[in-house]
Design an enzyme around this catalytic site. Sequence first.
Site, mmCIF file in Angstrom:
data_model
loop_
_atom_site.group_PDB
_atom_site.id
_atom_site.type_symbol
_atom_site.label_atom_id
_atom_site.label_comp_id
_atom_site.label_asym_id
_atom_site.label_seq_id
_atom_site.Cartn_x
_atom_site.Cartn_y
_atom_site.Cartn_z
ATOM 1 N N GLU A 60 0.826 -1.208 0.000
ATOM 2 C CA GLU A 60 0.000 0.000 0.000
ATOM 3 C C GLU A 60 0.860 1.258 0.000
ATOM 4 O O GLU A 60 0.595 2.220 -0.725
ATOM 5 C CB GLU A 60 -0.923 0.005 1.219
ATOM 6 C CG GLU A 60 -1.889 -1.175 1.269
ATOM 7 C CD GLU A 60 -1.358 -2.355 2.063
ATOM 8 O OE1 GLU A 60 -2.167 -3.004 2.742
ATOM 9 O OE2 GLU A 60 -0.139 -2.623 2.002
ATOM 10 N N CYS A 86 -2.331 -3.988 7.059
ATOM 11 C CA CYS A 86 -1.891 -4.231 8.428
ATOM 12 C C CYS A 86 -2.254 -3.047 9.316
ATOM 13 O O CYS A 86 -2.339 -1.906 8.868
ATOM 14 C CB CYS A 86 -0.393 -4.514 8.473
ATOM 15 S SG CYS A 86 0.647 -3.145 7.934
ATOM 16 N N ALA A 173 12.735 -44.853 -9.459
ATOM 17 C CA ALA A 173 14.131 -45.258 -9.654
ATOM 18 C C ALA A 173 14.181 -46.753 -9.937
ATOM 19 O O ALA A 173 13.284 -47.505 -9.559
ATOM 20 C CB ALA A 173 14.961 -44.941 -8.408
ATOM 21 N N TRP A 181 18.232 -39.515 -15.696
ATOM 22 C CA TRP A 181 17.096 -38.677 -15.292
ATOM 23 C C TRP A 181 15.819 -39.262 -15.840
ATOM 24 O O TRP A 181 15.753 -39.597 -17.028
ATOM 25 C CB TRP A 181 17.264 -37.258 -15.786
ATOM 26 C CG TRP A 181 18.453 -36.572 -15.208
ATOM 27 C CD1 TRP A 181 19.659 -36.393 -15.804
ATOM 28 C CD2 TRP A 181 18.545 -35.958 -13.919
ATOM 29 N NE1 TRP A 181 20.514 -35.701 -14.972
ATOM 30 C CE2 TRP A 181 19.842 -35.423 -13.810
ATOM 31 C CE3 TRP A 181 17.670 -35.819 -12.849
ATOM 32 C CZ2 TRP A 181 20.284 -34.755 -12.675
ATOM 33 C CZ3 TRP A 181 18.099 -35.155 -11.727
ATOM 34 C CH2 TRP A 181 19.393 -34.623 -11.649
ATOM 35 N N ARG A 195 11.702 -24.533 -5.737
ATOM 36 C CA ARG A 195 12.699 -24.356 -4.677
ATOM 37 C C ARG A 195 12.832 -22.869 -4.325
ATOM 38 O O ARG A 195 12.856 -22.494 -3.153
ATOM 39 C CB ARG A 195 14.070 -24.863 -5.133
ATOM 40 C CG ARG A 195 14.269 -26.348 -5.098
ATOM 41 C CD ARG A 195 15.742 -26.661 -5.364
ATOM 42 N NE ARG A 195 15.998 -28.091 -5.458
ATOM 43 C CZ ARG A 195 17.194 -28.631 -5.589
ATOM 44 N NH1 ARG A 195 18.269 -27.843 -5.639
ATOM 45 N NH2 ARG A 195 17.343 -29.945 -5.675
ATOM 46 N N ARG A 218 19.191 -23.168 -8.818
ATOM 47 C CA ARG A 218 19.983 -22.937 -10.022
ATOM 48 C C ARG A 218 19.054 -22.589 -11.183
ATOM 49 O O ARG A 218 17.980 -23.156 -11.326
ATOM 50 C CB ARG A 218 20.819 -24.179 -10.367
ATOM 51 C CG ARG A 218 21.798 -24.560 -9.266
ATOM 52 C CD ARG A 218 22.693 -25.727 -9.647
ATOM 53 N NE ARG A 218 21.981 -26.988 -9.811
ATOM 54 C CZ ARG A 218 21.638 -27.795 -8.807
ATOM 55 N NH1 ARG A 218 21.904 -27.443 -7.554
ATOM 56 N NH2 ARG A 218 21.013 -28.927 -9.044
ATOM 57 N N GLU A 303 12.161 -32.412 -1.280
ATOM 58 C CA GLU A 303 12.706 -33.280 -2.329
ATOM 59 C C GLU A 303 13.445 -34.396 -1.609
ATOM 60 O O GLU A 303 14.555 -34.197 -1.133
ATOM 61 C CB GLU A 303 13.667 -32.512 -3.244
ATOM 62 C CG GLU A 303 12.995 -31.625 -4.259
ATOM 63 C CD GLU A 303 13.955 -31.144 -5.337
ATOM 64 O OE1 GLU A 303 14.753 -31.976 -5.839
ATOM 65 O OE2 GLU A 303 13.911 -29.957 -5.666
#
Length: 385
Positions: A60, A86, A173, A181, A195, A218, A303
């Site tokens: 604001e 607030c 996996a 991957w 992230r 990254r 993760e």
Amino acid sequence: MSASSSITDRDVRWMQRALALAEGVLFSTSPNPRVGCVIVRDDHVLGEGATQPPGSAHAEVMALRDAAARGHGVAGATVYVTLEPCSHFGRTPPCVDALLDARPARVVIAMGDPNPLVNGVGVRKLRDAGIDVTTGVETEAALALNAGFIARMVRGTPWAWLKMAASLDGRSALHNGMSQWITGPQARADGHYWRARSDVVLTGMGTVSKDDPQLNVRGVVTPRAPRKAVVDGSFEISEAARLFDDGETWIFTARDDTAKAQRLEARGARVIVLPMAERPDRVDLAAMMRWMGEQDVNEVHVEAGAGLGGALLSAGCIDELLVYLAPMLLGDAAGIVKMPLLEHLDGAQRFAFIDTQFVGPDVRLRARREAAWQALFARVGGGAL
């Protein structure tokens, strides 16, 4: 928070602009909420702004400053803001007082602020001053930007999502451990966005031992790096782990080893001992979430391997699933989470899909616990303000 007057298409349009401003500061406001504000007269913008990093001006005030810089007075204008202004002194003065001094004719608010220091006081002050207040405009969208802040205010724990990558048959996996991957580079890049918006990136000791991850962000420009955290019940983490190369790392453990803790603290770590009462060799995951709430953590990005992911789900610590599905079948391979065997479907943990998007060749699914979401919505959009 019920609407006090009729909501128009124009209200929705301008609130969506305010929400876009809030989204523009997604990575920088924590532990404060992400808030956007637009001041309008005759369907023209007089000023706009978004909350700045902690200790700096809120949305604001930024919008009022912008209007002044453009040479506009805002008396009689309409203010659109994504969170109730607030009404208390924190690091900055109350935004509601700045609005009262500016004398707008109307303030339109997306959602209420359940912070005990606010919680309807901002709305009440505006109305007591004769300013028309409309609430409940684009509440769900505003909550989606700040589910973590609202969760911390309402229940004392952050909003946590579990990020998983899997094949179409739900495998994460091969049995030899190979998983890099399953999903493509676009999905991995998208994961770094999630992230970046979080306050904490949490993993388990199994992942640290197997991959020695950095857990940093990254490929995403962010002014604030999230903390890194590891659940390590036996306190086995290597003191040479790459996690300690930069930034702060929290280690949640069930084993008290003062000497090792002091060595790790010299490398920027903080060791928190939280054993379960019934299983003193394991970390109390619910207590861990409460502890993070006490540290002003709004959002946690998990993760981790199937073991910790399943344990967090079983403990009721996960609010949302972020699942990347690759167009492949792995057959006899490791599952996405490890959870107790069910005898009946009534015991299944149920989520509601909220978003589906292609990310390169993969699909990203988002699903959340509807009860957790509705509990927050009731506090910001279903109250009596």
